[in-house]
Structure formats: C-alpha cells, structure tokens
Design an enzyme around this catalytic site. Structure first.
Site, PDB file in Angstrom:
ATOM      1  N   GLU A  67     -12.274  53.899  35.789  1.00 19.58           N
ATOM      2  CA  GLU A  67     -13.302  53.274  34.942  1.00 19.58           C
ATOM      3  C   GLU A  67     -14.505  52.839  35.776  1.00 19.58           C
ATOM      4  OE1 GLU A  67     -13.139  53.431  31.851  1.00 19.58           O
ATOM      5  OE2 GLU A  67     -11.019  53.678  31.390  1.00 19.58           O
ATOM      6  N   ASN A 106     -18.363  54.421  35.828  1.00 19.08           N
ATOM      7  CA  ASN A 106     -19.573  53.616  35.614  1.00 19.08           C
ATOM      8  C   ASN A 106     -20.584  53.830  36.741  1.00 19.08           C
ATOM      9  OD1 ASN A 106     -18.661  52.514  33.252  1.00 19.08           O
ATOM     10  ND2 ASN A 106     -18.004  50.583  34.135  1.00 19.08           N
ATOM     11  N   ARG A 160     -19.870  57.391  24.563  1.00 18.11           N
ATOM     12  CA  ARG A 160     -18.809  56.822  25.389  1.00 18.11           C
ATOM     13  C   ARG A 160     -18.165  55.678  24.598  1.00 18.11           C
ATOM     14  NH1 ARG A 160     -18.160  58.458  29.872  1.00 18.11           N
ATOM     15  NH2 ARG A 160     -17.201  56.520  30.550  1.00 18.11           N
TER      16      ARG A 160
END
Lengths: 147, 110
Positions: free
Chosen positions: A46, A50, A105
């Site tokens: 994750e 990002n 997303r």
C-alpha cells in the site's frame, strides 16, 4: 534481537512484489504467523503504491527507499519517497479519499495500513516528499499462549 | 509473481478465474478484462479468486470499478472462492456489504 535493512528501488509498480517479499523475508527471523506475514506484505504494498502513483506520479526516475528496523519483537517500517508530497495528510488518510478518482482507486490504502499495524505516522512536505512510518509488535499471539 | 487470468463461458455465465497476486502492477489487465465483460448489458460474471493468494487495495479499486460499471449497464458480477486473507480486506473496508461475495470463503473469517 536487533536488526536493520534498507533497500532502494525505482518507482515502478513491478517492484512492489519485490518490496513486499524483501520485507517478508527479512522479518522471517521473528517467526511470524501467516497472518502477520500477509499484513506486513500488504502494508508495504500500500505504501509503495502510494509513493509510486501519488508521490512520483508514475515517474520511473523516482526512487523509493524502504527501511526495516527490528528491535526485539518490534518492527518499524519506513517507506520514503522524494516526490511531490501530500498537501493535506489528514484528508489523504480518510477512508475512500483518493486524489485520482479517474484511476478509480479504492481510497482504502491508509485504512488498511492503520488496521494491520499498531501505529502509523505520515510526514510529508510539498515538493520534498513523504515518509510513512509504521510500527507493529510481532508474535503477540505466541506470547499470550505462553502465559 | 504475476496474475494469470483465464476466462471461459459456463452456460450463460462468464467465469474469470484468477491465480497469483493482484497489486498495482497486475490490476490494470484484470480491470480491462472485467470491465470488458461487464460493459455488455445483462452480462453475468463470476470472478473466481480461489488461487489469488495476495491482494491489496488496488484490487479493491478494480472491483469497485466493476460494481459501478455493472450498475450503469445493468450487468452483474460476483466474487467467489475467496481466501481468508483476501476476504479480510473486503471485511475491514466494509466493502463486503456492497459486493456480491459468495459464501464459500476458505478458512476462518475474522
């Protein structure tokens, strides 16, 4: 047990699997459960996503730094980018928030990181980049079962 | 590890059988495939996740897109055979309430 590792890699999404496997291999010395391994792999993925998509906006020239510090059963992870930074960290970490709705997303990355780790802090400065620091104590179930 | 996508017709249903990992690298191909089928009005798609051993929020984003498309064009899809760690992502994000997930989860649901 104290241990430390640091890796740096190009901001390409194909490097995500490398990043999560690298951390999973490194923390294997703590004899984690399958759940703990999955959790750590997911949070690495994750944060690295990002950094690549938001920090560097998919500029593959960017570099993502991943650090992992083990102190006894405490693991500290740092995912660092020198990208564009986050204007409003509080807003960015809200569930369902996404700055790129066109990419559809889920906006759930931070929700998952918060859920899987004990503690998460986000330091970001516009134009300079973002550091996500996450901490988790491992083998808590095992410690409980030995009481 | 990559994602292997196999798709075939089973009666009136299209089955998309996945194996591997769903992340930002592998998700675009899955999204193209899923939305390609769901863009047909009345289409019914089953996404078989039995052999997906890893997924992150990018995968959730793909299925949210699928849900939006299905609602727009009146098609439908459901997720089947989720492994426990994959189901957990839907559970902690509350998406299990809006997604059609067949109750064939392997392992304990936490």
């Amino acid at each position: 047990m104290n241990n430390y590792m640091k890796v740096e890699f190009a901001a390409k999404s194909e490097n995500e699997s490398f990043a999560r496997v690298a951390v999973a291999s490194f923390i294997a010395q703590l004899d984690p459960t399958m759940d703990e391994l999955t959790e750590i792999k997911t949070v690495v993925s994750e944060a690295v996503t990002n950094a690549i998509i938001h920090g560097y906006e998919e500029d593959e020239e960017g570099l993502v730094t991943l650090e992992c510090n083990i102190r006894n059963s405490d693991v500290e992870l740092k995912i660092i980018d020198d990208g564009r930074g986050i204007e409003d960290v509080d807003e960015a970490t809200q569930p369902m928030y996404t700055s790129k709705p066109e990419l559809e997303r889920s906006g759930m990355g931070f929700t998952i990181m918060e859920n899987f780790m004990d503690d998460i802090t986000v330091d970001s400065q516009m134009g300079y980049g973002t550091t996500v620091t996450m901490r988790k104590k491992f083998n808590q179930n095992e410690a409980a079962s030995h009481r | 590890m990559n994602l292997h996508i196999e798709d075939y017709k089973q009666n009136q249903t299209t089955v998309i059988k996945l194996s591997g990992e769903i992340d930002a690298y592998t998700a675009p191909e899955l999204k193209d495939k899923l939305l390609g089928y769901l863009n047909e009005e009345g289409a019914e798609v089953h996404v078989d996740l039995e052999k997906v051993n890893y997924m992150d929020s990018t995968g959730l984003g793909v299925f949210i897109s699928g849900l939006k498309t299905a609602n727009e064009v009146n098609s439908s899809f459901k997720l089947i055979n989720l492994q426990e760690n994959v189901y957990r992502l839907f559970n902690i994000t509350g998406l299990n309430d809006v997604m059609n997930i067949e109750n064939t989860v392997r392992g304990d649901i936490k």
